[in-house]
Design a protein around this motif. Structure first.
Motif, PDB file in Angstrom:
ATOM      1  N   THR A  14     -10.457  -7.841  -0.799  1.00 50.74           N
ATOM      2  CA  THR A  14     -11.703  -7.375  -0.194  1.00 50.74           C
ATOM      3  C   THR A  14     -11.435  -7.072   1.272  1.00 50.74           C
ATOM      4  O   THR A  14     -10.855  -7.905   1.986  1.00 50.74           O
ATOM      5  CB  THR A  14     -12.808  -8.439  -0.305  1.00 50.74           C
TER       6      THR A  14
ATOM      7  N   ALA B 201      -1.389  -5.515  -4.257  1.00 53.37           N
ATOM      8  CA  ALA B 201      -1.746  -4.156  -3.845  1.00 53.37           C
ATOM      9  C   ALA B 201      -3.075  -4.169  -3.094  1.00 53.37           C
ATOM     10  O   ALA B 201      -4.029  -4.857  -3.495  1.00 53.37           O
ATOM     11  CB  ALA B 201      -1.832  -3.239  -5.052  1.00 53.37           C
ATOM     12  N   LEU B 202      -3.123  -3.415  -2.007  1.00 50.01           N
ATOM     13  CA  LEU B 202      -4.343  -3.344  -1.210  1.00 50.01           C
ATOM     14  C   LEU B 202      -5.500  -2.807  -2.046  1.00 50.01           C
ATOM     15  O   LEU B 202      -6.658  -3.177  -1.832  1.00 50.01           O
ATOM     16  CB  LEU B 202      -4.115  -2.453   0.017  1.00 50.01           C
ATOM     17  N   THR B 203      -5.197  -1.944  -3.011  1.00 53.68           N
ATOM     18  CA  THR B 203      -6.245  -1.358  -3.853  1.00 53.68           C
ATOM     19  C   THR B 203      -6.625  -2.248  -5.039  1.00 53.68           C
ATOM     20  O   THR B 203      -7.470  -1.872  -5.844  1.00 53.68           O
ATOM     21  CB  THR B 203      -5.765   0.005  -4.387  1.00 53.68           C
ATOM     22  N   SER B 204      -5.989  -3.415  -5.142  1.00 53.40           N
ATOM     23  CA  SER B 204      -6.290  -4.328  -6.247  1.00 53.40           C
ATOM     24  C   SER B 204      -7.706  -4.875  -6.099  1.00 53.40           C
ATOM     25  O   SER B 204      -8.197  -5.080  -4.981  1.00 53.40           O
ATOM     26  CB  SER B 204      -5.276  -5.477  -6.240  1.00 53.40           C
TER      27      SER B 204
ATOM     28  N   HIS C  76       0.854  -1.188   0.000  1.00 52.55           N
ATOM     29  CA  HIS C  76       0.000   0.000   0.000  1.00 52.55           C
ATOM     30  C   HIS C  76       0.892   1.242   0.000  1.00 52.55           C
ATOM     31  O   HIS C  76       2.048   1.184   0.422  1.00 52.55           O
ATOM     32  CB  HIS C  76      -0.905   0.002   1.230  1.00 52.55           C
ATOM     33  N   THR C  77       0.333   2.367  -0.474  1.00 51.73           N
ATOM     34  CA  THR C  77       1.126   3.586  -0.552  1.00 51.73           C
ATOM     35  C   THR C  77       1.153   4.363   0.757  1.00 51.73           C
ATOM     36  O   THR C  77       1.826   5.388   0.854  1.00 51.73           O
ATOM     37  CB  THR C  77       0.580   4.495  -1.667  1.00 51.73           C
TER      38      THR C  77
ATOM     39  N   THR D  32      -8.478 -12.368  -0.146  1.00 53.51           N
ATOM     40  CA  THR D  32      -7.916 -12.173  -1.473  1.00 53.51           C
ATOM     41  C   THR D  32      -8.477 -13.229  -2.419  1.00 53.51           C
ATOM     42  O   THR D  32      -8.856 -14.325  -1.982  1.00 53.51           O
ATOM     43  CB  THR D  32      -6.384 -12.285  -1.471  1.00 53.51           C
TER      44      THR D  32
END
Length: 313
Positions: free
Chosen positions: A153, A146-149, A114-115, A125
């Motif tokens: 969920t 990536a967490l935003t992928s 994550h950023t 996942t």
């Protein structure tokens, strides 16, 4: 006659008369001649010999900076702004055995990126199916998702995230004992209650489903719906050569089957009283309780019988 010069300066000369004695004249004083000044020559002015003028020493030139030739200034390129490279943080997640934070031993290890260094506690996942993953420790980039992928969920609590896997509960057939569960989940193998399954050489009856894990065994289907009888020793006559020998001259002894009679048995274990290892080879068997008939077992599995015994010699 002699001529005498009055003196060296007189312009006059005396001429002597013949030597006649004359009275000595009274010397007349000779006037002292006034010296005539010798004219001093007036110098004729002469034009002076012109002295060639000394050429003036040229003045040493004062160094002057060269007049710069104006050049067009090199334009400084306007920097193109670039987006800053975001920092990447990693978190390691592990799957739960139960809520709120009981980890599955030797289970799933999944890295999430994550950023920002802010991660949720519970996620699932796509790669790990219905497993609820719990935020465990600092992670790494190895296999990170990536967490935003869209594969990830996020859940607000463990209850929503955690769906315990369902297994089959089993009862061992011989000797009878409960407390067993399949290693496979209900999504990995399809079984029904009372199905007989086999793990190694041990039979189990399916009794239902459970989310609790007991003594875990990996099973395969058999098509049976009843447990084979308890391993039983039966008195028989056996030959590895011929049915005639089994019916006419073989010596009797006790050997083991998967049922209480040879006619009901489907498996032959010879002298293995645990009924775990099938007999290897062909055996012709006449039961002491069924004289006159024999059964054929190939590699421990019944293939024929009962068959009428051949005549004895």
């Amino acid at each position: 006659m002699a001529v005498d010069k009055l003196n060296s300066r007189s312009p006059y000369f005396l001429v002597a008369s013949p030597s006649v004695p004359t009275p000595t004249p009274v010397p007349v004083p000779v006037p002292v001649p006034v010296p005539v000044p010798v004219p001093v020559p007036v110098p004729v002015p002469t034009a002076p010999t012109p002295t060639p003028p000394t050429p003036p020493t040229p003045p040493s030139p004062t160094p002057t900076a060269p007049t710069p030739v104006p050049t067009a200034p090199t334009p400084t390129p306007t920097p193109v702004p670039t987006a800053p490279t975001p920092s990447i943080f990693y978190r390691q997640y592990r799957n739960l055995a139960s809520c709120p934070s009981t980890l599955e031993g030797a289970g799933i290890v999944r890295n999430i990126s994550h950023t920002s260094n802010s991660f949720p506690t519970y996620i699932r996942t796509a790669q790990d199916g219905s497993e609820c993953l719990y935020s465990y420790t600092t992670g790494s980039s190895v296999g990170a998702i990536a967490l935003t992928s869209p594969d990830v969920t996020i859940f607000n609590n463990c209850t929503d995230c955690f769906t315990p896997p369902t297994y089959y509960s089993l009862t061992r057939c011989n000797p009878e004992a409960s407390g067993f569960t399949t290693s496979q989940t209900t999504s990995e193998i399809s079984l029904s209650p009372n199905d007989i399954v086999l793990s190694g050489a041990t039979y189990f009856r399916v009794t239902g489903t459970t989310t609790s894990v007991g003594n875990v065994v990996t099973v395969s289907t058999t098509g049976l719906t009843e447990c084979p009888p308890v391993c039983t020793g039966i008195s028989i006559y056996r030959s590895i050569s011929s049915a005639q020998e089994a019916c006419c001259s073989a010596k009797g002894n006790t050997q083991y089957f998967d049922d209480t009679t040879v006619s009901a048995s489907t498996r032959f274990y010879a002298f293995d009283s645990s009924c775990t290892t099938l007999y290897s080879g062909t055996a012709y068997i006449m039961s002491a309780n069924e004289l006159g008939y024999y059964y054929t077992f190939v590699n421990g599995i019944k293939t024929a019988g009962p068959t009428l015994c051949p005549e004895c010699p």
